[in-house]
Write a protein that holds these residues in place. Structure first.
Motif, mmCIF file in Angstrom:
data_model
loop_
_atom_site.group_PDB
_atom_site.id
_atom_site.type_symbol
_atom_site.label_atom_id
_atom_site.label_comp_id
_atom_site.label_asym_id
_atom_site.label_seq_id
_atom_site.Cartn_x
_atom_site.Cartn_y
_atom_site.Cartn_z
ATOM 1 N N THR A 133 0.426 -13.369 -7.651
ATOM 2 C CA THR A 133 0.567 -12.167 -6.820
ATOM 3 C C THR A 133 1.686 -11.896 -6.259
ATOM 4 O OG1 THR A 133 -2.057 -12.668 -6.478
ATOM 5 C CG2 THR A 133 -0.849 -10.772 -5.292
ATOM 6 N N GLY A 134 2.145 -12.829 -5.613
ATOM 7 C CA GLY A 134 3.785 -12.442 -4.997
ATOM 8 C C GLY A 134 4.794 -11.875 -6.008
ATOM 9 N N ALA A 135 4.648 -12.664 -7.239
ATOM 10 C CA ALA A 135 5.765 -12.178 -8.245
ATOM 11 C C ALA A 135 5.373 -10.839 -8.665
ATOM 12 C CB ALA A 135 5.654 -13.061 -9.416
ATOM 13 N N VAL A 136 4.093 -10.398 -8.651
ATOM 14 C CA VAL A 136 3.565 -9.157 -9.368
ATOM 15 C C VAL A 136 4.065 -7.960 -8.215
ATOM 16 C CG1 VAL A 136 1.655 -7.638 -9.369
ATOM 17 C CG2 VAL A 136 1.586 -9.887 -10.631
ATOM 18 N N VAL A 137 3.902 -8.234 -6.752
ATOM 19 C CA VAL A 137 4.310 -7.513 -5.875
ATOM 20 C C VAL A 137 5.890 -7.049 -6.091
ATOM 21 C CG1 VAL A 137 4.487 -7.016 -3.578
ATOM 22 C CG2 VAL A 137 2.339 -7.860 -4.401
ATOM 23 N N ALA A 138 6.756 -8.275 -6.112
ATOM 24 C CA ALA A 138 7.958 -8.065 -6.147
ATOM 25 C C ALA A 138 8.557 -7.209 -7.396
ATOM 26 C CB ALA A 138 8.568 -9.501 -6.045
ATOM 27 N N SER A 139 7.763 -7.639 -8.711
ATOM 28 C CA SER A 139 8.237 -7.001 -9.800
ATOM 29 C C SER A 139 7.974 -5.575 -9.786
ATOM 30 C CB SER A 139 7.622 -7.557 -10.882
ATOM 31 O OG SER A 139 8.199 -7.449 -12.027
ATOM 32 N N GLY A 140 6.760 -5.173 -9.172
ATOM 33 C CA GLY A 140 6.408 -3.801 -9.034
ATOM 34 C C GLY A 140 7.254 -2.974 -8.293
ATOM 35 N N SER A 141 7.767 -3.550 -7.068
ATOM 36 C CA SER A 141 8.400 -3.004 -6.107
ATOM 37 C C SER A 141 9.826 -2.536 -6.769
ATOM 38 C CB SER A 141 8.802 -3.920 -5.079
ATOM 39 O OG SER A 141 7.623 -4.071 -4.528
ATOM 40 N N LEU A 142 10.168 -3.418 -7.670
ATOM 41 C CA LEU A 142 11.517 -2.932 -8.384
ATOM 42 C C LEU A 142 11.373 -1.646 -9.344
ATOM 43 C CD1 LEU A 142 12.392 -6.587 -9.706
ATOM 44 C CD2 LEU A 142 13.706 -5.464 -7.890
ATOM 45 N N VAL A 143 10.131 -1.357 -9.736
ATOM 46 C CA VAL A 143 10.014 -0.273 -10.627
ATOM 47 C C VAL A 143 9.734 0.806 -9.755
ATOM 48 C CG1 VAL A 143 8.520 0.717 -12.508
ATOM 49 C CG2 VAL A 143 9.063 -1.837 -12.401
ATOM 50 N N GLY A 144 9.173 0.918 -8.821
ATOM 51 C CA GLY A 144 8.631 2.104 -8.123
ATOM 52 C C GLY A 144 7.173 2.009 -7.373
ATOM 53 N N GLU A 145 7.072 3.152 -6.408
ATOM 54 C CA GLU A 145 5.803 3.237 -5.923
ATOM 55 C C GLU A 145 4.394 3.070 -6.588
ATOM 56 O OE1 GLU A 145 3.500 5.864 -2.281
ATOM 57 O OE2 GLU A 145 5.694 6.147 -2.767
ATOM 58 N N GLU A 146 4.382 4.019 -7.867
ATOM 59 C CA GLU A 146 3.418 4.118 -8.567
ATOM 60 C C GLU A 146 3.119 2.699 -9.273
ATOM 61 O OE1 GLU A 146 1.381 6.646 -12.170
ATOM 62 O OE2 GLU A 146 3.464 7.132 -11.552
ATOM 63 N N ALA A 147 4.033 2.096 -9.799
ATOM 64 C CA ALA A 147 4.287 0.864 -10.690
ATOM 65 C C ALA A 147 3.494 -0.124 -9.600
ATOM 66 C CB ALA A 147 5.518 0.465 -11.298
ATOM 67 N N LEU A 148 3.910 -0.167 -8.349
ATOM 68 C CA LEU A 148 3.583 -1.143 -7.290
ATOM 69 C C LEU A 148 2.016 -1.180 -7.166
ATOM 70 C CD1 LEU A 148 3.933 -3.434 -5.250
ATOM 71 C CD2 LEU A 148 4.692 -1.499 -3.640
ATOM 72 N N LYS A 149 1.597 0.048 -7.034
ATOM 73 C CA LYS A 149 0.196 0.182 -6.702
ATOM 74 C C LYS A 149 -0.656 -0.190 -8.032
ATOM 75 C CE LYS A 149 -3.338 4.097 -5.698
ATOM 76 N NZ LYS A 149 -3.385 5.411 -5.471
ATOM 77 N N ILE A 150 -0.408 0.403 -9.157
ATOM 78 C CA ILE A 150 -1.102 -0.054 -10.336
ATOM 79 C C ILE A 150 -0.948 -1.489 -10.470
ATOM 80 C CG2 ILE A 150 -1.464 0.411 -12.704
ATOM 81 C CD1 ILE A 150 -0.771 3.192 -12.187
ATOM 82 N N SER A 151 0.107 -2.036 -10.579
ATOM 83 C CA SER A 151 0.249 -3.466 -10.761
ATOM 84 C C SER A 151 -0.726 -4.448 -9.769
ATOM 85 C CB SER A 151 1.693 -3.921 -10.625
ATOM 86 O OG SER A 151 2.210 -3.763 -9.177
ATOM 87 N N THR A 152 -0.715 -3.973 -8.572
ATOM 88 C CA THR A 152 -1.512 -4.815 -7.678
ATOM 89 C C THR A 152 -2.818 -4.442 -7.863
ATOM 90 O OG1 THR A 152 0.180 -4.035 -6.025
ATOM 91 C CG2 THR A 152 -2.088 -4.846 -5.120
ATOM 92 N N ILE A 153 -3.328 -3.264 -8.335
ATOM 93 C CA ILE A 153 -4.936 -3.187 -8.623
ATOM 94 C C ILE A 153 -5.136 -3.869 -9.854
ATOM 95 C CG2 ILE A 153 -6.446 -1.598 -9.659
ATOM 96 C CD1 ILE A 153 -4.989 0.789 -7.710
ATOM 97 N N VAL A 154 -4.298 -3.710 -10.766
ATOM 98 C CA VAL A 154 -4.665 -4.961 -11.972
ATOM 99 C C VAL A 154 -4.810 -6.150 -11.676
ATOM 100 C CG1 VAL A 154 -3.934 -5.430 -14.431
ATOM 101 C CG2 VAL A 154 -3.891 -3.145 -13.534
ATOM 102 N N LYS A 155 -3.869 -6.622 -10.840
ATOM 103 C CA LYS A 155 -3.852 -8.112 -10.289
ATOM 104 C C LYS A 155 -5.084 -8.299 -9.548
ATOM 105 C CE LYS A 155 -1.677 -11.049 -11.493
ATOM 106 N NZ LYS A 155 -2.019 -11.898 -12.378
ATOM 107 N N PHE A 156 -5.519 -7.485 -8.546
ATOM 108 C CA PHE A 156 -6.647 -7.779 -7.983
ATOM 109 C C PHE A 156 -7.622 -7.936 -8.727
ATOM 110 C CE2 PHE A 156 -10.152 -6.417 -5.204
ATOM 111 C CZ PHE A 156 -9.818 -7.379 -4.177
#
Length: 418
Positions: free
Chosen positions: A268-291
């Protein structure tokens, strides 16, 4: 003698009782304070982490761990004399590991705390000769399974719906397809059954937590579990760094990129960090999918438990016979019942106010039990046993399965989120 032993509990029932004892105490108002672990520089380490107020929080935390460990030994009829030394030593080493992982430099790598507790344990066991009585009294399985029962308190059924239908659909498709492929591949490469189950779950569901839950469900070898966790954490770092750049190179939208990252990166930590590198929308969707993948862990652990108890032959039995319901129940890991019961309790029986009041404390304790377990695994493991000549094939299987995970998740993410 029979009168003295007939009231003893098995380890699985013991962890269910102890896990719910912790939950009941928390709900009754006995909230174990959460010590601060994050720090940026030496000054903050001294003034914040090593302050008297924070050290007292560590003491309160230790007292709970110590009492629960003693109660567990008594419930199972095990001697407690040597645990009076073992439990404090393991706790101190674990806290040192968590403080190291809480530094700004370590947090920037997005490594989970368990890798540091495992590392410290391995360093000690491989450079120093530990007494046999000390190693024999490490409570690895007890620590892992109590953590898994507490993990159930964070799996809330209503949150599955909040995660969004597309995220849940992707999670189901990825978990089923990747798990089956990894399982098939490991069988083809003749990876042993325990590693096959752990690798399949770790790659397809949610990395570290899935590997731990699967190991508990199949009563797996802790040394094999530490090997799988090491593979998960080693591969998560390059994936976290390079996948956002690959998405940019292929001109993927933020939505598709986020779904791809959340479905394929295992921590989960790596998902959040990676999503943050892309942008706000990517961060939100990556977190939803991982959850969405994380909340499937309970169902997966239950299914794996049933499969394992139904297909495995008892020691010494020449052939696999279809077991009766009674035999399945005897082999079934009872901690899964505790996990599911905790999830149901927090999903349907408690108010949001009650959950909010204990959430942080229970999550902290859950992570602490896992960290204690990995310190113990490290202390009882030699590098020669962890990375022996038989370790290459499982590693190759893991890498191939992870590559399949990356490709199939990208295809599913593109179809659902383009």
């Amino acid at each position: 003698m029979q009168a003295k032993t007939k009231f003893l509990l098995t380890e699985d029932w013991t962890v269910v009782v102890l896990g719910f004892l912790i939950i009941i105490l928390s709900l009754s108002g006995l909230i174990v304070p959460v010590p601060a672990l994050k720090w940026v520089n030496v000054t903050e380490l001294i003034d914040k982490i090593l302050s008297l107020a924070n050290l007292l929080k560590f003491v309160a935390q230790f007292l709970l761990i110590f009492v629960v460990a003693m109660l567990g030994a008594l419930a199972m009829g095990r001697p407690i004399k040597k645990l009076l030394v073992v439990v404090p030593v393991v706790y101190i080493l674990t806290i040192i590991a968590l403080i190291i992982s809480g530094s700004a430099s370590m947090r920037s790598l997005n490594l989970e705390g368990v890798i540091f507790s495992l590392g410290i344990g391995l360093a000690i066991s491989n450079f120093f000769r530990l007494p046999k009585w000390f190693v024999a009294n490490l409570s690895t399985e007890l620590f892992v399974k109590i953590g898994l029962v507490l993990l159930g308190t964070s799996v809330i059924f209503s949150d599955i719906l909040k995660a969004g239908s597309l995220g849940l659909i992707q999670a189901l498709l990825v978990v089923l397809s990747v798990w089956y492929f990894a399982f098939w591949l490991c069988k083809k490469l003749k990876v042993d059954q325990e590693l096959t189950m752990m690798i399949s779950s770790a790659v397809s569901i949610c990395g570290v937590s899935a590997a731990i839950a699967t190991s508990g469900a199949i009563k797996g070898d802790p040394k094999k579990l530490s090997y799988v966790i090491s593979m998960v954490l080693i591969t998560a770092i390059p994936m976290m760094i390079f996948m956002p750049y690959l998405a940019q190179y292929f001109n993927l939208s933020q939505a598709v990129t986020g779904a791809w990252l959340g479905g394929s990166i295992d921590t989960t930590g790596a998902v959040v960090a990676s999503g943050s590198l892309v942008g706000e929308e990517a961060l939100k969707i990556s977190t939803i999918v991982k959850f969405s993948q994380n909340v499937l862990l309970g169902l997966a652990a239950f299914a794996i438990s049933v499969y394992w108890t139904y297909t495995q032959k008892p020691d010494g039995q020449a052939v696999v016979e279809k077991p009766t319901l009674r035999v399945i129940w005897e082999r079934f890991p009872k901690f899964v019942i505790g996990f599911v019961a905790a999830s149901l309790l927090f999903s349907f029986a408690l108010s949001q106010e009650a959950i909010t009041g204990v959430k942080d404390s229970l999550k902290n304790l859950q992570g602490l039990w896992f960290a204690l377990a990995f310190t113990s695994i490290g202390l009882e493991t030699k590098f020669s046993e962890l990375f022996d000549k038989h370790s290459k094939t499982p590693f190759y299987a893991f890498l191939i399965a992870q590559l399949f995970n990356i490709v199939i998740t990208l295809m599913i993410a593109y179809m659902l989120f383009k």
